[in-house]
Write an enzyme that holds these catalytic residues in place. Sequence first.
Site, short mmCIF file in Angstrom:
data_model
loop_
_atom_site.label_atom_id
_atom_site.label_comp_id
_atom_site.label_asym_id
_atom_site.label_seq_id
_atom_site.Cartn_x
_atom_site.Cartn_y
_atom_site.Cartn_z
N LYS A 156 0.84 -1.20 0.00
CA LYS A 156 0.00 0.00 0.00
C LYS A 156 0.87 1.24 0.00
CE LYS A 156 -3.97 2.26 1.52
NZ LYS A 156 -3.77 3.00 0.26
N LYS A 188 6.33 2.21 7.93
CA LYS A 188 5.20 2.96 8.54
C LYS A 188 4.10 2.01 8.96
CE LYS A 188 5.50 6.76 5.44
NZ LYS A 188 4.92 7.73 4.51
N LYS A 218 4.73 1.94 -3.59
CA LYS A 218 4.73 3.35 -3.99
C LYS A 218 4.85 3.42 -5.50
CE LYS A 218 4.83 7.48 -1.95
NZ LYS A 218 4.40 7.84 -0.59
N THR A 238 -3.08 13.10 7.22
CA THR A 238 -1.62 13.13 7.38
C THR A 238 -1.23 14.31 8.27
OG1 THR A 238 -1.46 12.16 5.18
CG2 THR A 238 0.58 12.99 6.16
N ASN A 275 -1.23 19.32 0.46
CA ASN A 275 -2.16 18.62 1.36
C ASN A 275 -1.59 18.56 2.77
OD1 ASN A 275 -2.65 15.68 2.62
ND2 ASN A 275 -4.54 16.49 1.80
N SER A 295 -6.06 5.78 5.47
CA SER A 295 -6.28 4.99 4.25
C SER A 295 -6.65 3.55 4.62
CB SER A 295 -5.01 4.97 3.40
OG SER A 295 -4.94 6.12 2.59
N1 LIG Z 1 -0.53 13.15 0.86
C1 LIG Z 1 -0.32 12.29 1.86
O1 LIG Z 1 -1.28 11.74 2.44
C2 LIG Z 1 1.06 12.00 2.34
C3 LIG Z 1 2.15 12.70 1.89
N2 LIG Z 1 3.38 12.48 2.46
C4 LIG Z 1 4.54 13.24 2.05
O2 LIG Z 1 4.36 14.63 2.35
C5 LIG Z 1 5.07 15.43 1.42
C6 LIG Z 1 4.11 16.43 0.79
O3 LIG Z 1 3.08 15.70 0.14
P1 LIG Z 1 1.68 16.36 -0.25
O4 LIG Z 1 1.38 17.47 0.68
O5 LIG Z 1 0.73 15.25 -0.41
O6 LIG Z 1 2.01 16.93 -1.69
P2 LIG Z 1 1.35 18.18 -2.44
O7 LIG Z 1 1.63 17.98 -3.87
O8 LIG Z 1 -0.05 18.35 -2.01
O9 LIG Z 1 2.18 19.42 -1.87
C7 LIG Z 1 3.57 19.55 -2.01
C8 LIG Z 1 3.94 20.95 -1.54
O10 LIG Z 1 5.36 21.08 -1.52
C9 LIG Z 1 5.68 22.32 -2.15
N3 LIG Z 1 7.08 22.29 -2.60
C10 LIG Z 1 7.64 21.59 -3.61
N4 LIG Z 1 8.94 21.88 -3.69
C11 LIG Z 1 9.21 22.77 -2.71
C12 LIG Z 1 10.37 23.45 -2.25
N5 LIG Z 1 11.55 23.23 -2.83
N6 LIG Z 1 10.28 24.30 -1.21
C13 LIG Z 1 9.10 24.51 -0.61
N7 LIG Z 1 7.98 23.88 -0.98
C14 LIG Z 1 8.03 23.03 -2.00
C15 LIG Z 1 4.66 22.45 -3.25
O11 LIG Z 1 4.58 23.78 -3.75
C16 LIG Z 1 3.42 22.04 -2.46
O12 LIG Z 1 2.97 23.13 -1.68
C17 LIG Z 1 5.73 14.45 0.46
O13 LIG Z 1 7.01 14.14 0.92
C18 LIG Z 1 4.83 13.22 0.55
O14 LIG Z 1 5.48 12.04 0.15
C19 LIG Z 1 3.55 11.57 3.47
C20 LIG Z 1 2.50 10.85 3.94
C21 LIG Z 1 1.19 10.93 3.36
O1 LIG Z 2 -2.46 6.62 2.20
C1 LIG Z 2 -1.69 5.79 1.78
O2 LIG Z 2 -1.98 4.63 1.55
C2 LIG Z 2 -0.24 6.14 1.52
C3 LIG Z 2 0.17 7.54 1.82
C4 LIG Z 2 1.60 7.71 1.39
O3 LIG Z 2 1.88 7.62 0.22
C5 LIG Z 2 2.64 7.92 2.37
O4 LIG Z 2 2.42 7.71 3.57
O5 LIG Z 2 3.77 8.29 1.97
#
Ligand SMILES: NC(=O)C1=CN([C@@H]2O[C@H](COP(=O)(O)OP(=O)(O)OC[C@H]3O[C@@H](n4cnc5c(N)ncnc54)[C@H](O)[C@@H]3O)[C@@H](O)[C@H]2O)C=CC1
Ligand SMILES: O=C(O)CCC(=O)C(=O)O
Length: 446
Positions: A90, A114, A126, A210, A241, A369
Amino acid sequence: MENISSKIAKNNSKAEAPITANKNENPYEIVKELIKESVEALRLSQGVYSILEKPARVMEVSIPVKMDDGQIRNFTGYRSQHIDILGPTKGGIRFHPKVDLDEVKALSIWMSLKSAILGLPFGGGKGGVIVDPTQLSECELENLSRSYIRALIPIIGPEKDIPAPDVNTNPQVMGWMLDEFDRLRGYNVPGFITGKPIIIGGSQGRIEATGRGVVITIVQAAKRLNIDLKNAKAAIQGFGNVGSMTAKFLHELGVKIIGISDASGGIYSQNGIDVPELIKYVNNTKAVMNFPGTTRIDNDELFSLPVDILVPAALENQITERTAPMIQAKIVAEAANGPTTPAGDQILDEKGVFIIPDILCNSGGVTVSYFEWVQNTMGFYWKEKDVNEKLEEKMIYAFDDVFRMTVEKDIDMRKASYMVGVGRIAEALKARGWVKDWSMPINCKA
Ligand SMILES: NC(=O)C1=CN([C@@H]2O[C@H](COP(=O)(O)OP(=O)(O)OC[C@H]3O[C@@H](n4cnc5c(N)ncnc54)[C@H](O)[C@@H]3O)[C@@H](O)[C@H]2O)C=CC1
Ligand SMILES: O=C(O)CCC(=O)C(=O)O
């Protein structure tokens, strides 16, 4: 004086810096080394390391997409499935121009850890597609999402490998992917993917999960460090997000958030940023830049702010040998996956910073999830309050397990989290008869 467009270009070029710049910053090399250390510390056999060091299955796919001009563009994507002995694999799907195979492999291993730390019945998976989604129309993005699922169809499904959102993918993308999967199967399979819109089987609370989980771990850390969150300050890198939801929940607890950045640059307000208003603003403008009442800062200035809590919530390799010395925070809450390089980690450790490691800190997403998949399987849906309570309970158990290991072994939180995660996967390997010579029992309380 630098003009706005050159500063945005500079910040964007930082966001575009290669993720796997050198061996020391290659996330796959980093995660393998950490697994090796914990296998040794747990006195497990070499066999455990050989099984965990590489994903069980990696698929590279070509993804033909009909573009709006009628041309076909063929994108490259991957799906890595690390290990499935605790359950189906997952993990999320990332759309980003810098996606590469080693990054996807590392992200899948982090997912296994995790799930093990949280006591979820999953292994790690992934996926990623090499694409800049900002350059696609909505129709092209939908075609790409559907084509990726068609390419992966032999290896995905609710009992095999269950995708979810990650960087640059969202509930709408999950909705298209679910629809494509259902069309190919010929019936509805809501448990195939999580993080989808609520109307087609998504869970209450998944969008917030998250960030909510990140804040639960910050509250636990603050208790141990005697930090009063009502008088605390924070800075957050990334306002997608995870970053925006972390900001929202910290703001609700009374934490003053003085700096926030995204790929367009950063903003600062000594008096604290009005997070609910910023969320509305970013919904319209798609960037934090020029939010009224703030001044502009860059990522280095954000990391240097005099805050109690720093939350990297963007991409890998942000806290490095170069940036770690700037950090003044007492707590670094790793909302992103892999934001700290080993050199950055060592510097923070020497400075006495309390790190909440990614595989614990951001595990609220996969936890909800899991709840979504359970609800899809039962066909019975929970209230948001129930989801949030169950999430909090699991996150606090997991935090306690890792913290207990930190205290008992006199090690940092990262090493402790790897020992808990690796230990539980090794326990399952032993239970299935894959490895025999095993010494240390780890209780699964989560
Ligand atoms: N969406 C989820 O449920 C989960 C996400 N993550 C991790 O959290 C992190 C963020 O993911 P999301 O919020 O989902 O992605 P997203 O695509 O919603 O947001 C990413 C953010 O990072 C910013 N960004 C990109 N490059 C940057 C930089 N150099 N400096 C400052 N900001 C920058 C973007 O502008 C955006 O605001 C990733 O590492 C992801 O793998 C971890 C667990 C779960
Ligand atoms: O919600 C999920 O299954 C995975 C979220 C995720 O990609 C992460 O924790 O990095």
